[in-house]
Design an enzyme around this catalytic site. Structure first.
Site, PDB file in Angstrom:
ATOM      1  CB  VAL A   1      -0.815   0.032   1.257  1.00 28.92           C
ATOM      2  CG1 VAL A   1      -1.860   1.314   1.223  1.00 28.92           C
ATOM      3  CG2 VAL A   1      -1.919  -1.221   1.097  1.00 28.92           C
TER       4      VAL A   1
ATOM      5  CB  VAL B   1     -13.690  -1.105   5.547  1.00 27.57           C
ATOM      6  CG1 VAL B   1     -14.748  -2.268   5.009  1.00 27.57           C
ATOM      7  CG2 VAL B   1     -13.702  -1.190   6.829  1.00 27.57           C
TER       8      VAL B   1
ATOM      9  CE  LYS C   1     -11.536  -6.368   5.063  1.00 30.43           C
ATOM     10  NZ  LYS C   1     -11.463  -7.354   3.813  1.00 30.43           N
TER      11      LYS C   1
ATOM     12  N   GLY D   1      -5.192  -4.546  -2.885  1.00 30.81           N
ATOM     13  CA  GLY D   1      -4.373  -4.108  -3.991  1.00 30.81           C
ATOM     14  C   GLY D   1      -3.737  -2.991  -3.812  1.00 30.81           C
TER      15      GLY D   1
ATOM     16  CE  LYS E   1      -9.107  -6.148   7.833  1.00 27.29           C
ATOM     17  NZ  LYS E   1      -8.449  -7.330   8.591  1.00 27.29           N
TER      18      LYS E   1
HETATM   19  N1  LIG Z   1      -2.283  -5.090   0.778  1.00 28.28           N
HETATM   20  C1  LIG Z   1      -3.484  -4.630   0.413  1.00 28.28           C
HETATM   21  O1  LIG Z   1      -4.072  -4.984  -0.646  1.00 28.28           O
HETATM   22  C2  LIG Z   1      -4.286  -3.964   1.528  1.00 28.28           C
HETATM   23  C3  LIG Z   1      -5.726  -3.455   1.541  1.00 28.28           C
HETATM   24  C4  LIG Z   1      -6.326  -2.819   2.486  1.00 28.28           C
HETATM   25  C5  LIG Z   1      -5.577  -2.545   3.283  1.00 28.28           C
HETATM   26  N2  LIG Z   1      -4.472  -2.859   3.839  1.00 28.28           N
HETATM   27  C6  LIG Z   1      -3.650  -2.840   5.148  1.00 28.28           C
HETATM   28  O2  LIG Z   1      -2.825  -2.000   4.997  1.00 28.28           O
HETATM   29  C7  LIG Z   1      -1.588  -2.208   5.823  1.00 28.28           C
HETATM   30  C8  LIG Z   1      -0.235  -2.348   5.042  1.00 28.28           C
HETATM   31  O3  LIG Z   1      -0.518  -3.514   4.166  1.00 28.28           O
HETATM   32  P1  LIG Z   1       0.737  -3.906   3.136  1.00 28.28           P
HETATM   33  O4  LIG Z   1      -0.009  -4.919   2.352  1.00 28.28           O
HETATM   34  O5  LIG Z   1       1.188  -2.668   2.501  1.00 28.28           O
HETATM   35  O6  LIG Z   1       1.740  -4.327   3.967  1.00 28.28           O
HETATM   36  P2  LIG Z   1       3.333  -4.888   3.455  1.00 28.28           P
HETATM   37  O7  LIG Z   1       3.308  -4.712   2.051  1.00 28.28           O
HETATM   38  O8  LIG Z   1       3.859  -5.922   4.278  1.00 28.28           O
HETATM   39  O9  LIG Z   1       4.171  -3.465   3.908  1.00 28.28           O
HETATM   40  C9  LIG Z   1       4.580  -3.058   5.169  1.00 28.28           C
HETATM   41  C10 LIG Z   1       5.274  -2.020   5.414  1.00 28.28           C
HETATM   42  O10 LIG Z   1       5.707  -1.498   6.505  1.00 28.28           O
HETATM   43  C11 LIG Z   1       7.189  -1.621   7.071  1.00 28.28           C
HETATM   44  N3  LIG Z   1       6.984  -1.883   8.211  1.00 28.28           N
HETATM   45  C12 LIG Z   1       6.536  -3.305   8.766  1.00 28.28           C
HETATM   46  N4  LIG Z   1       6.529  -3.243  10.202  1.00 28.28           N
HETATM   47  C13 LIG Z   1       7.403  -2.452  10.454  1.00 28.28           C
HETATM   48  C14 LIG Z   1       7.757  -1.981  11.597  1.00 28.28           C
HETATM   49  N5  LIG Z   1       7.705  -2.511  12.826  1.00 28.28           N
HETATM   50  N6  LIG Z   1       8.523  -0.829  11.787  1.00 28.28           N
HETATM   51  C15 LIG Z   1       8.962   0.062  10.734  1.00 28.28           C
HETATM   52  N7  LIG Z   1       8.263  -0.456   9.360  1.00 28.28           N
HETATM   53  C16 LIG Z   1       7.634  -1.833   9.557  1.00 28.28           C
HETATM   54  C17 LIG Z   1       7.587  -2.686   5.951  1.00 28.28           C
HETATM   55  O11 LIG Z   1       8.734  -2.299   5.716  1.00 28.28           O
HETATM   56  P3  LIG Z   1      10.003  -3.260   4.648  1.00 28.28           P
HETATM   57  O12 LIG Z   1       9.326  -2.618   3.382  1.00 28.28           O
HETATM   58  O13 LIG Z   1      11.337  -2.804   5.037  1.00 28.28           O
HETATM   59  O14 LIG Z   1       9.633  -4.662   5.301  1.00 28.28           O
HETATM   60  C18 LIG Z   1       6.674  -2.316   4.635  1.00 28.28           C
HETATM   61  O15 LIG Z   1       7.288  -1.353   3.894  1.00 28.28           O
HETATM   62  C19 LIG Z   1      -2.125  -3.213   6.707  1.00 28.28           C
HETATM   63  O16 LIG Z   1      -2.622  -2.898   7.913  1.00 28.28           O
HETATM   64  C20 LIG Z   1      -3.265  -3.879   5.736  1.00 28.28           C
HETATM   65  O17 LIG Z   1      -3.878  -4.542   6.611  1.00 28.28           O
HETATM   66  C21 LIG Z   1      -3.702  -3.670   3.041  1.00 28.28           C
END
Ligand SMILES: NC(=O)c1ccc[n+]([C@@H]2O[C@H](COP(=O)([O-])OP(=O)(O)OC[C@H]3O[C@@H](n4cnc5c(N)ncnc54)[C@H](OP(=O)(O)O)[C@@H]3O)[C@@H](O)[C@H]2O)c1
Length: 316
Positions: free
Chosen positions: A14, A130, A202, A297, A103
């Site tokens: 994201v 959500v 959600k 996504g 969420k």
């Molecule tokens: N992916 C989706 O489609 C989607 C949709 C709706 C909502 N969300 C929500 O959006 C949020 C992010 O999701 P995502 O899919 O983007 O996750 P992700 O791809 O795993 O990215 C997480 C990011 O946060 C960093 N990070 C994680 N833990 C950390 C910590 N303790 N300290 C510092 N940096 C940290 C990671 O660093 P590194 O890059 O160095 O590993 C990475 O850059 C979540 O809450 C998820 O539920 C996601």
């Protein structure tokens, strides 16, 4: 032109999409809203990782370097409850507006965080938390603010819907799950999705916005018990199986239910296939409103985050 400074916590699916989207929409935001968005600093876990389109000079592994700067808004897309909660609390204490896609964090500590934000005079935007790119939060908060909501029914978990869609094509559960994982629609640990708990989280957020009434009962059933025989049975009745999340009014409050249902093929939710999300909102005055689209996504979710940032720009 007004300048809005953003501190970004997380640069994964994201967060990376958000940086790309801000870049892509820069000229339009400037000409349409007289707004110049800058991402001041970005928190990651591993600053040495290769990241396309990201200026490495912006990266830090120290959260306070992002939160304690004089940004107008902190965007939290780190995920998880513990660290993300610490960051969001600190941002609120520093008087920063917050936008989050998290969420799980809101489900665990939402009322505390919203209380703290209100006391500090800042807002928390959570459209992306959500159904990703589907702007259901905005519809409930603003679009339908003038109406009484009678019910919310939806397909809130793309992974479950993707698996059920494959089951309808004749795959077994394990094969369908493997297919979802291969295409990136399911986590390595799919328990939260297939158990119905993700949809329930959600639904709880949506119900909190839609109804001024306490939640009396919650029933959550997963899709892991759905067999080819059940799918056949649904078919023979002219139905499809969908995992349906429902919030309805009952005596003294609201009842939440998530679980597999037979839907007549003509119902709006029966036509929602693959990883698509959909929400049917019934209002007393407006009747039925149907929203559907990409519930997750990188870019769809980033668009929801950016919409919240733009809302906040009117407050700064
Ligand atoms: N992916 C989706 O489609 C989607 C949709 C709706 C909502 N969300 C929500 O959006 C949020 C992010 O999701 P995502 O899919 O983007 O996750 P992700 O791809 O795993 O990215 C997480 C990011 O946060 C960093 N990070 C994680 N833990 C950390 C910590 N303790 N300290 C510092 N940096 C940290 C990671 O660093 P590194 O890059 O160095 O590993 C990475 O850059 C979540 O809450 C998820 O539920 C996601």
């Amino acid at each position: 032109v007004k300048r809005l400074r953003i501190g970004l916590l997380g640069c994964g699916t994201v967060g990376g999409g958000f940086v790309a989207l801000v870049d892509r929409e820069r000229d339009r935001l400037r000409s349409r809203y007289s707004l110049d968005l800058t991402i001041d600093r970005i928190l990651v876990r591993d600053a040495g990782k290769e990241r396309r389109g990201i200026d490495p000079a912006l990266l830090t592994t120290c959260a306070t370097e992002v939160i304690d700067r004089d940004c107008d808004v902190i965007v939290e897309v780190v995920g998880g409850v513990h660290s993300a909660g610490t960051y969001v609390r600190r941002a609120i204490r520093q008087g920063r507006h917050v936008v989050t896609a998290n969420k799980a964090l809101l489900a665990a500590t939402g009322s505390e965080l919203f209380g703290a934000a209100a006391a500090r005079g800042v807002t928390i935007g959570f459209e992306a938390s959500v159904c990703g790119g589907v702007p259901v939060i905005g519809v409930l908060r603003r679009g339908l603010a003038g109406d009484s909501i009678e019910s919310i029914t939806g397909i809130l978990n793309g992974t479950s819907n993707f698996i059920l869609s494959r089951l309808h094509e004749g795959l077994g559960f394990a094969e369908a799950l493997a297919c979802a994982q291969e295409l990136g629609f399911a986590e390595a640990d799919p328990a939260l999705d297939v158990s119905g708990q993700d949809a329930a989280q959600k639904l709880r957020i949506l119900a909190g916005l839609a109804f001024d009434a306490p939640i009396r009962r919650t029933t959550v059933v997963g899709i892991d018990g759905i067999t080819p025989g059940i799918i056949q049975n649904a078919r023979s009745r002219g139905c499809v199986v969908r995992s349906v999340a429902e919030a309805t009014r009952v005596a003294g409050g609201i009842e939440l239910r998530v679980g597999p249902k037979f839907l007549a093929a003509t119902e709006p939710l029966a036509r929602i296939v693959d990883e698509t999300n959909a929400i049917v909102i019934r209002g007393r005055a407006v009747g039925e409103i149907v929203l559907s689209g990409r519930g997750a996504g990188s870019m769809p979710t980033a668009a929801a985050v950016l919409a919240d940032v733009l809302d906040i720009s009117c407050l700064t």
